[in-house]
Scaffold this motif. Structure first.
Motif, PDB file in Angstrom:
ATOM      1  N   ALA A  72     -12.516 -31.404  33.581  1.00 16.08           N
ATOM      2  CA  ALA A  72     -13.417 -31.030  32.492  1.00 16.08           C
ATOM      3  C   ALA A  72     -12.913 -29.806  31.736  1.00 16.08           C
ATOM      4  O   ALA A  72     -13.064 -29.706  30.508  1.00 16.08           O
ATOM      5  N   LEU A  73     -12.308 -28.862  32.441  1.00 17.35           N
ATOM      6  CA  LEU A  73     -11.771 -27.677  31.785  1.00 17.35           C
ATOM      7  C   LEU A  73     -10.695 -28.062  30.781  1.00 17.35           C
ATOM      8  O   LEU A  73     -10.635 -27.521  29.668  1.00 17.35           O
ATOM      9  N   ASP A  74      -9.838 -28.986  31.156  1.00 19.72           N
ATOM     10  CA  ASP A  74      -8.788 -29.468  30.267  1.00 19.72           C
ATOM     11  C   ASP A  74      -9.396 -30.039  28.984  1.00 19.72           C
ATOM     12  O   ASP A  74      -8.913 -29.788  27.868  1.00 19.72           O
ATOM     13  N   VAL A  75     -10.470 -30.806  29.133  1.00 21.25           N
ATOM     14  CA  VAL A  75     -11.147 -31.394  27.973  1.00 21.25           C
ATOM     15  C   VAL A  75     -11.718 -30.303  27.079  1.00 21.25           C
ATOM     16  O   VAL A  75     -11.536 -30.307  25.850  1.00 21.25           O
ATOM     17  N   VAL A  76     -12.433 -29.355  27.681  1.00 19.01           N
ATOM     18  CA  VAL A  76     -13.072 -28.294  26.906  1.00 19.01           C
ATOM     19  C   VAL A  76     -12.033 -27.460  26.164  1.00 19.01           C
ATOM     20  O   VAL A  76     -12.188 -27.144  24.970  1.00 19.01           O
ATOM     21  N   GLN A  77     -10.970 -27.097  26.843  1.00 22.82           N
ATOM     22  CA  GLN A  77      -9.953 -26.267  26.195  1.00 22.82           C
ATOM     23  C   GLN A  77      -9.254 -27.020  25.059  1.00 22.82           C
ATOM     24  O   GLN A  77      -8.942 -26.434  24.024  1.00 22.82           O
ATOM     25  N   THR A  78      -9.032 -28.312  25.238  1.00 26.36           N
ATOM     26  CA  THR A  78      -8.444 -29.113  24.165  1.00 26.36           C
ATOM     27  C   THR A  78      -9.368 -29.150  22.947  1.00 26.36           C
ATOM     28  O   THR A  78      -8.913 -29.071  21.806  1.00 26.36           O
ATOM     29  N   SER A  79     -10.662 -29.250  23.192  1.00 28.66           N
ATOM     30  CA  SER A  79     -11.632 -29.328  22.095  1.00 28.66           C
ATOM     31  C   SER A  79     -11.724 -28.031  21.307  1.00 28.66           C
ATOM     32  O   SER A  79     -12.270 -28.015  20.195  1.00 28.66           O
ATOM     33  N   GLN A  80     -11.184 -26.943  21.855  1.00 26.85           N
ATOM     34  CA  GLN A  80     -11.253 -25.638  21.189  1.00 26.85           C
ATOM     35  C   GLN A  80      -9.999 -25.309  20.383  1.00 26.85           C
ATOM     36  O   GLN A  80      -9.861 -24.193  19.885  1.00 26.85           O
ATOM     37  N   ARG A  81      -9.097 -26.274  20.248  1.00 24.42           N
ATOM     38  CA  ARG A  81      -7.826 -26.001  19.577  1.00 24.42           C
ATOM     39  C   ARG A  81      -7.819 -26.375  18.102  1.00 24.42           C
ATOM     40  O   ARG A  81      -6.762 -26.514  17.500  1.00 24.42           O
ATOM     41  N   GLY A  82      -8.989 -26.550  17.527  1.00 23.66           N
ATOM     42  CA  GLY A  82      -9.083 -26.721  16.086  1.00 23.66           C
ATOM     43  C   GLY A  82      -9.199 -28.143  15.579  1.00 23.66           C
ATOM     44  O   GLY A  82      -9.519 -28.365  14.414  1.00 23.66           O
ATOM     45  N   LYS A  83      -8.935 -29.144  16.423  1.00 24.16           N
ATOM     46  CA  LYS A  83      -9.046 -30.537  16.028  1.00 24.16           C
ATOM     47  C   LYS A  83     -10.242 -31.180  16.731  1.00 24.16           C
ATOM     48  O   LYS A  83     -10.482 -30.924  17.907  1.00 24.16           O
ATOM     49  N   PRO A  84     -10.997 -32.028  16.032  1.00 22.92           N
ATOM     50  CA  PRO A  84     -12.200 -32.609  16.632  1.00 22.92           C
ATOM     51  C   PRO A  84     -11.896 -33.501  17.836  1.00 22.92           C
ATOM     52  O   PRO A  84     -11.015 -34.360  17.777  1.00 22.92           O
ATOM     53  N   LEU A  85     -12.620 -33.282  18.898  1.00 25.27           N
ATOM     54  CA  LEU A  85     -12.625 -34.172  20.055  1.00 25.27           C
ATOM     55  C   LEU A  85     -14.086 -34.549  20.268  1.00 25.27           C
ATOM     56  O   LEU A  85     -14.837 -33.807  20.890  1.00 25.27           O
ATOM     57  N   GLY A 119      -6.863 -60.441   8.239  1.00 28.86           N
ATOM     58  CA  GLY A 119      -7.668 -60.107   7.075  1.00 28.86           C
ATOM     59  C   GLY A 119      -7.105 -58.993   6.217  1.00 28.86           C
ATOM     60  O   GLY A 119      -7.703 -58.645   5.189  1.00 28.86           O
ATOM     61  N   LYS A 120      -5.979 -58.423   6.646  1.00 29.49           N
ATOM     62  CA  LYS A 120      -5.367 -57.310   5.929  1.00 29.49           C
ATOM     63  C   LYS A 120      -6.377 -56.190   5.676  1.00 29.49           C
ATOM     64  O   LYS A 120      -6.476 -55.643   4.569  1.00 29.49           O
ATOM     65  N   LEU A 121      -7.113 -55.881   6.723  1.00 30.24           N
ATOM     66  CA  LEU A 121      -8.120 -54.829   6.622  1.00 30.24           C
ATOM     67  C   LEU A 121      -7.448 -53.462   6.556  1.00 30.24           C
ATOM     68  O   LEU A 121      -6.416 -53.226   7.194  1.00 30.24           O
ATOM     69  N   ARG A 122      -8.036 -52.576   5.808  1.00 25.35           N
ATOM     70  CA  ARG A 122      -7.527 -51.205   5.687  1.00 25.35           C
ATOM     71  C   ARG A 122      -8.062 -50.394   6.866  1.00 25.35           C
ATOM     72  O   ARG A 122      -9.272 -50.231   7.008  1.00 25.35           O
ATOM     73  N   ILE A 123      -7.172 -49.907   7.704  1.00 25.53           N
ATOM     74  CA  ILE A 123      -7.568 -49.253   8.947  1.00 25.53           C
ATOM     75  C   ILE A 123      -6.970 -47.853   9.013  1.00 25.53           C
ATOM     76  O   ILE A 123      -5.820 -47.636   8.608  1.00 25.53           O
ATOM     77  N   LYS A 124      -7.750 -46.913   9.509  1.00 27.22           N
ATOM     78  CA  LYS A 124      -7.304 -45.524   9.597  1.00 27.22           C
ATOM     79  C   LYS A 124      -7.483 -45.023  11.015  1.00 27.22           C
ATOM     80  O   LYS A 124      -8.565 -45.167  11.605  1.00 27.22           O
ATOM     81  N   ASN A 125      -6.432 -44.429  11.568  1.00 25.98           N
ATOM     82  CA  ASN A 125      -6.456 -43.858  12.915  1.00 25.98           C
ATOM     83  C   ASN A 125      -6.457 -42.333  12.806  1.00 25.98           C
ATOM     84  O   ASN A 125      -5.470 -41.735  12.378  1.00 25.98           O
ATOM     85  N   LEU A 126      -7.544 -41.713  13.215  1.00 26.85           N
ATOM     86  CA  LEU A 126      -7.680 -40.266  13.102  1.00 26.85           C
ATOM     87  C   LEU A 126      -6.825 -39.514  14.122  1.00 26.85           C
ATOM     88  O   LEU A 126      -6.700 -38.285  14.029  1.00 26.85           O
ATOM     89  N   CYS A 127      -6.226 -40.232  15.067  1.00 17.70           N
ATOM     90  CA  CYS A 127      -5.322 -39.597  16.028  1.00 17.70           C
ATOM     91  C   CYS A 127      -3.872 -39.596  15.528  1.00 17.70           C
ATOM     92  O   CYS A 127      -2.963 -39.187  16.245  1.00 17.70           O
ATOM     93  N   GLN A 128      -3.662 -40.064  14.313  1.00 14.17           N
ATOM     94  CA  GLN A 128      -2.349 -40.010  13.693  1.00 14.17           C
ATOM     95  C   GLN A 128      -2.392 -39.058  12.497  1.00 14.17           C
ATOM     96  O   GLN A 128      -3.463 -38.639  12.052  1.00 14.17           O
ATOM     97  N   ALA A 129      -1.213 -38.711  11.996  1.00 15.54           N
ATOM     98  CA  ALA A 129      -1.131 -37.805  10.850  1.00 15.54           C
ATOM     99  C   ALA A 129      -1.859 -38.420   9.639  1.00 15.54           C
ATOM    100  O   ALA A 129      -1.856 -39.643   9.468  1.00 15.54           O
ATOM    101  N   PRO A 130      -2.507 -37.615   8.813  1.00 14.64           N
ATOM    102  CA  PRO A 130      -2.475 -36.140   8.836  1.00 14.64           C
ATOM    103  C   PRO A 130      -3.564 -35.492   9.689  1.00 14.64           C
ATOM    104  O   PRO A 130      -3.525 -34.288   9.903  1.00 14.64           O
ATOM    105  N   GLU A 131      -4.538 -36.288  10.197  1.00 17.37           N
ATOM    106  CA  GLU A 131      -5.647 -35.680  10.949  1.00 17.37           C
ATOM    107  C   GLU A 131      -5.203 -35.197  12.330  1.00 17.37           C
ATOM    108  O   GLU A 131      -5.551 -34.106  12.761  1.00 17.37           O
ATOM    109  N   ASP A 132      -4.481 -36.062  13.050  1.00 17.71           N
ATOM    110  CA  ASP A 132      -3.941 -35.705  14.364  1.00 17.71           C
ATOM    111  C   ASP A 132      -5.016 -35.219  15.335  1.00 17.71           C
ATOM    112  O   ASP A 132      -4.849 -34.218  16.035  1.00 17.71           O
ATOM    113  N   TRP A 133      -6.121 -35.944  15.400  1.00 13.81           N
ATOM    114  CA  TRP A 133      -7.158 -35.613  16.382  1.00 13.81           C
ATOM    115  C   TRP A 133      -6.606 -35.842  17.791  1.00 13.81           C
ATOM    116  O   TRP A 133      -5.751 -36.713  18.001  1.00 13.81           O
ATOM    117  N   PRO A 134      -7.067 -35.083  18.786  1.00 11.92           N
ATOM    118  CA  PRO A 134      -6.600 -35.296  20.161  1.00 11.92           C
ATOM    119  C   PRO A 134      -7.109 -36.613  20.734  1.00 11.92           C
ATOM    120  O   PRO A 134      -8.117 -37.160  20.277  1.00 11.92           O
TER     121      PRO A 134
END
Length: 301
Positions: free
Chosen positions: A226-239, A201-216
């Protein structure tokens, strides 16, 4: 404009779905949640009855039910419930998020809609790094048919935002036709069909885990605990969520802790004790091997 969330679940997965709903509401997300039964075993969990609106398949337009019938005819061995997520394009929400049950919300999901402008589908995952091996028997054929960037648009079909589109019936019909013409290319799973729909269908698709957003990455397998998850979420990018796809979040692994979020302390300990017994006795491993054999036979048939 009406926005909302779709779940597809049954009695077997209702505990995971209830934990997801609990986690979503804890973030402050008030989006309405529509529940589509995965099969005839309709969930009865009190939280799902209270927090979601059940939508039977019969309440959707005939055109999308016809599509489900065509998929069943094409892939009769596949579990038909996997493809009921397609009904989201025909439901009451103008813009929507579809989510699997094995997900825990870490933040409000409303920001996904902020990225839909100019796109047909928005997601955030790293499925594109797999090379298509979980969706296709012959990924190279997909590249030949749709171009060298075809596999860059792979996405985890267990969590995405989209909107109603009057072209979806035509796109899904053309996708099914392509699969009929190329019967040996794809595994008989939702991931291949929905990705091919993007390509056909040639749909327009956006992946927020790729540039420029680069979400984790939201995949639980990318985190140790769980600590790994929490600390990753505190690095400025939405998780905004953790997705336990491809795993067995029963508490054996440290990162499974989020799956007990809606439990009391006693309930959590009871479930962990039962998990310990199953692992120490070896029963879990026998069941896991059997489940994987059944799954492998299903997707390769």
């Amino acid at each position: 404009m009406q926005r909302g969330i779709y779940l597809v679940t049954n009695r077997r997965s209702e505990r995971e779905a209830a934990n997801l709903v609990y986690s979503l509401r804890r973030t402050g997300c008030r989006l309405p949640i529509a529940l589509i039964p995965f099969d005839d075993h309709v969930p009865t969990h009190p939280r799902l009855l209270a927090e979601t609106t059940r939508m039977d398949v019969a309440s959707f337009p005939q055109e999308c039910r016809t599509l489900l019938a065509q998929i069943h005819e094409l892939w009769p061995e596949s579990n038909g419930g996997l493809f009921r997520r397609m009904l989201a394009w025909y439901g009451p929400f103008d813009e929507f998020i579809y989510t699997d049950n094995d997900i825990v919300a870490l933040g409000d999901w409303t920001p996904y809609f902020d990225h839909l402008d100019g796109y047909d589908l928005v997601h955030g995952d790293k499925e594109y790094t797999t090379g298509g091996i979980f969706a296709y028997r012959q990924p190279a054929t997909v590249v030949e048919a749709f171009g060298p960037a075809a596999l860059d648009s792979l996405y985890t079909t267990g969590h995405f935002a989209s909107r109603k589109n009057p072209e979806m019936t035509r796109i899904f019909t053309a996708t099914i036709d392509w699969l009929r013409a190329h019967p040996d290319v794809a595994y008989r799973v939702d991931g291949s069909l929905l990705h091919l729909a993007v390509l056909v269908g040639k749909l327009r698709i956006k992946n927020l885990c790729q540039a420029p957003e680069d979400w984790p990455s939201p995949w639980a397998g990318d985190y140790r605990n769980a600590l790994d998850v929490v600390q990753t979420s505190q690095r400025g990018k939405p998780l905004l969520q953790i997705h336990y796809s491809g795993g067995y979040p029963d508490g054996y692994e440290a990162r499974d802790e989020f799956c007990f979020s809606d439990c009391t302390d006693t309930e959590r300990l009871r479930r962990l004790l039962w998990t310990a017994v199953r692992y120490w006795s070896g029963a879990h491993f026998l069941k896991k091997v059997w489940s994987r054999l059944k799954h492998r036979f299903r997707i390769k048939s």
